[in-house]
Design a protein around this motif. Sequence first.
Motif, PDB file in Angstrom:
ATOM      1  N   GLU A   1      31.653  42.714  46.821  1.00 37.70           N
ATOM      2  CA  GLU A   1      31.289  42.179  48.130  1.00 37.70           C
ATOM      3  C   GLU A   1      31.157  43.302  49.146  1.00 37.70           C
ATOM      4  O   GLU A   1      30.187  43.352  49.913  1.00 37.70           O
ATOM      5  CB  GLU A   1      32.327  41.164  48.591  1.00 37.70           C
ATOM      6  CG  GLU A   1      31.997  40.513  49.929  1.00 37.70           C
ATOM      7  CD  GLU A   1      33.018  39.485  50.365  1.00 37.70           C
ATOM      8  OE1 GLU A   1      32.697  38.669  51.251  1.00 37.70           O
ATOM      9  OE2 GLU A   1      34.147  39.492  49.823  1.00 37.70           O
TER      10      GLU A   1
ATOM     11  N   SER B   1      27.809  34.659  47.339  1.00 38.85           N
ATOM     12  CA  SER B   1      29.079  35.085  46.774  1.00 38.85           C
ATOM     13  C   SER B   1      28.880  36.324  45.930  1.00 38.85           C
ATOM     14  O   SER B   1      27.759  36.696  45.562  1.00 38.85           O
ATOM     15  CB  SER B   1      29.677  33.967  45.918  1.00 38.85           C
ATOM     16  OG  SER B   1      28.887  33.764  44.765  1.00 38.85           O
ATOM     17  N   PHE B   2      30.001  36.975  45.621  1.00 35.47           N
ATOM     18  CA  PHE B   2      30.014  38.174  44.795  1.00 35.47           C
ATOM     19  C   PHE B   2      31.095  38.015  43.734  1.00 35.47           C
ATOM     20  O   PHE B   2      32.034  37.229  43.898  1.00 35.47           O
ATOM     21  CB  PHE B   2      30.304  39.406  45.661  1.00 35.47           C
ATOM     22  CG  PHE B   2      29.217  39.729  46.648  1.00 35.47           C
ATOM     23  CD1 PHE B   2      28.200  40.613  46.321  1.00 35.47           C
ATOM     24  CD2 PHE B   2      29.205  39.125  47.902  1.00 35.47           C
ATOM     25  CE1 PHE B   2      27.195  40.895  47.225  1.00 35.47           C
ATOM     26  CE2 PHE B   2      28.206  39.405  48.814  1.00 35.47           C
ATOM     27  CZ  PHE B   2      27.192  40.294  48.477  1.00 35.47           C
TER      28      PHE B   2
ATOM     29  N   ASP C   1      33.538  40.008  42.853  1.00 34.54           N
ATOM     30  CA  ASP C   1      34.875  40.489  43.218  1.00 34.54           C
ATOM     31  C   ASP C   1      34.803  41.182  44.580  1.00 34.54           C
ATOM     32  O   ASP C   1      33.720  41.403  45.124  1.00 34.54           O
ATOM     33  CB  ASP C   1      35.426  41.436  42.153  1.00 34.54           C
ATOM     34  CG  ASP C   1      34.431  42.530  41.790  1.00 34.54           C
ATOM     35  OD1 ASP C   1      34.117  43.358  42.666  1.00 34.54           O
ATOM     36  OD2 ASP C   1      33.947  42.537  40.639  1.00 34.54           O
ATOM     37  N   ASP C   2      35.986  41.539  45.108  1.00 32.47           N
ATOM     38  CA  ASP C   2      36.048  42.136  46.448  1.00 32.47           C
ATOM     39  C   ASP C   2      35.277  43.446  46.557  1.00 32.47           C
ATOM     40  O   ASP C   2      34.526  43.641  47.525  1.00 32.47           O
ATOM     41  CB  ASP C   2      37.509  42.363  46.849  1.00 32.47           C
ATOM     42  CG  ASP C   2      38.218  41.067  47.202  1.00 32.47           C
ATOM     43  OD1 ASP C   2      37.547  40.014  47.251  1.00 32.47           O
ATOM     44  OD2 ASP C   2      39.438  41.094  47.430  1.00 32.47           O
TER      45      ASP C   2
ATOM     46  N   SER D   1      34.060  36.410  47.654  1.00 30.52           N
ATOM     47  CA  SER D   1      34.074  36.915  46.280  1.00 30.52           C
ATOM     48  C   SER D   1      34.921  35.997  45.407  1.00 30.52           C
ATOM     49  O   SER D   1      35.885  35.390  45.870  1.00 30.52           O
ATOM     50  CB  SER D   1      34.625  38.353  46.237  1.00 30.52           C
ATOM     51  OG  SER D   1      35.924  38.406  46.779  1.00 30.52           O
TER      52      SER D   1
END
Length: 706
Positions: free
Chosen positions: A351, A344-345, A347-348, A559
């Motif tokens: 990512e 996961s990250f 936020d967009d 994200s």
Amino acid sequence: MTEPALTPAPTTPVPGDAESILAALDPEQREVASTFGVPLCVLAGAGTGKTRAITHRIAYGVATGQLNPRHVLAVTFTAKAAAEMRSRLRDLGVPAVQARTFHSAALRQLRHFWPRVVGGPVPEIMANKFAGVGEACQRLHLSVDRAALRDIVSEVEWSRVTMLTPESYPEAAAAAKRPGVAGFDSRSISRILTQYEEVKKERGVIDFEDVLLHLVGFLSERADVAREIRGQYKHFVVDEYQDVSALQHTLLRLWLGTTDDVCVVGDAAQTIYTFAGARASYLLGFRSEFKRARTIRLERNYRSTPQIVRLANTVLDGARGRTRDNRLTLVAQREDGPPPLVESFPDDPAEADGIADRIGALIAEGRTAAEIAILFRTNSQSEAFEQALTARGIGYLVRGGDRFFERQEVRRAMVSLRAATRVEQLDPGRAVRDILSQQGWSETAPETTGAIRDRWDSLNALVGLADTVTARPGATMTDLVRELEERAEAQSAPVVDGVALASVHAAKGLEWPVVFLVGASDGLMPISMASTPAEVEEERRLFYVALTRARDLLTVSWSAARTPGARGSRRASRFLDGALDHPEAGGKRPGADARRTGRRSATVYSECRVCSQGLVSAREQRLGRHEGCPPTADPALLEALRSWRLDRARENGAPAYSVLTDAALEALAERRPGTERELLAVPGIGPGKAERFGPALLALLAEHPA
């Protein structure tokens, strides 16, 4: 019916030993290829060689005299798939077999019979429905924007492949629990359907569904037409049978008449077009419909590594209503590869940047951009990845829009290239560049995204194809144009050396060595609009289709938030709940709380540890400093870490990045974690990697004290 209208010139059946046709098949494929005399249902999982099985079946049937190639009709759903089938059949020595899409086969027959049944030529076929449906809305004084018009067109298509009339639509839509479309209720859609038929009648045109509907009418009402077609085609093969609509199924039954000489191939787990009228029930209920039917399963997967196959099976194991009768469990046939990475990250944008960095590393290690795909649920997700790739100078191709040869810039270029064949050219390769330069092509890609970049990619693909064709001795502009026209007919677009960006729907039927499945969070996978159990299960199948596009390397990411600094409220897709606990999934999360949030426990920095100024990019936040600020890592330690990573990669037969990324190595060298807890706080070191590599990393770090 005259022979030339529906039948190619006859050819001699495959000579020699027919058994040689079966030699390269596995036991189940061999069984498919040698089974005749009964209706046959082939349940074929992803990557199991279904096209190979059915083309060899046709070739073997011809070689043994059980099939006459002039009486076989193989139908599928895309022009590209039909062209691939024809190519394989030619290679097997049976070029006389007709392999077409449903619409192509129906249109060919309609053109032959229309003058007799109706009189005159077949009306012009509308290129698309947008103008016709838009005019219908205007006549009804309904205001619709482009997005609403697109939704209404989709509903018009659903109503027609479901064989509904404007009058029967409201009741059927209610029974099917079709939601209101673009803010209009079912009665308003019914009025649009009525007016759309008037528009077509006044313009003297028909649409693609009309082709099938008119042929269904001819076969139902004219015994002479039905008799001629059934005398022509006596054996049917239908690929992707899980995608058949009510209209296509009706046409198939009318083609068959009282016979049951049909072989269908499909996979219920890849049913992802029910919103467009596809019904897997025809595949799953085949034995009930055809009482003498036999079922053969193809479950040996030749496409993906065992690790990818296990993840795909795990995701599908959670499906509701799966029974032994319709369940296929893939069995990998390839050697082991690296485990899929699940991460996961924050936020967009992070990512997009993280995935683009990973792709850059892969290309630096020797992968070509064309070997890599980024898959997403909605087309709106594409832009962030386009920008991230453009910022790194990495080429890309957005798939799933207009067909390549139907794009305006490609059509215009082909007109110009055809005109150039009338002029003698000393250097056709140079001539192509001169012609396309006048239409927007340049030697270097534009540093932008969107329509300008898409247009350049299209023209650059034509330049690349021209280089390939004109490199042949004596090749001319005429040779290039002929190749383009043949490709256009087969919908075989030239290969673009760029990362493929595609929605999962557009990626069905395709595969790549490396796949990044992005945006894998609840709300996107499954999409938030999926409210019923059936809709959620279709989203699960879509997720499964995405996973099985990967051959060698697979990364699934999401994200926690849409924008930097926003509250991370997203969670990992529910389809990963079981997969995150699977030992083959890299980066799995410990504990229920971590699975609910879908976030790593890594520490990131908001300020540079060197200059104390704010950090913006995801890479700098993970590293803890600006890339322009001097590193605090010991060069000897960093080199030791790289050497250790290379050894691990060689042991696993995997690329170096799949062990640890460059960013993770730099973060390790600068943070120097001394405990497992500190190690887990380093971005890029999830619980899975900490478990596998933690002791070795901590020992190595201890050998290089600060």
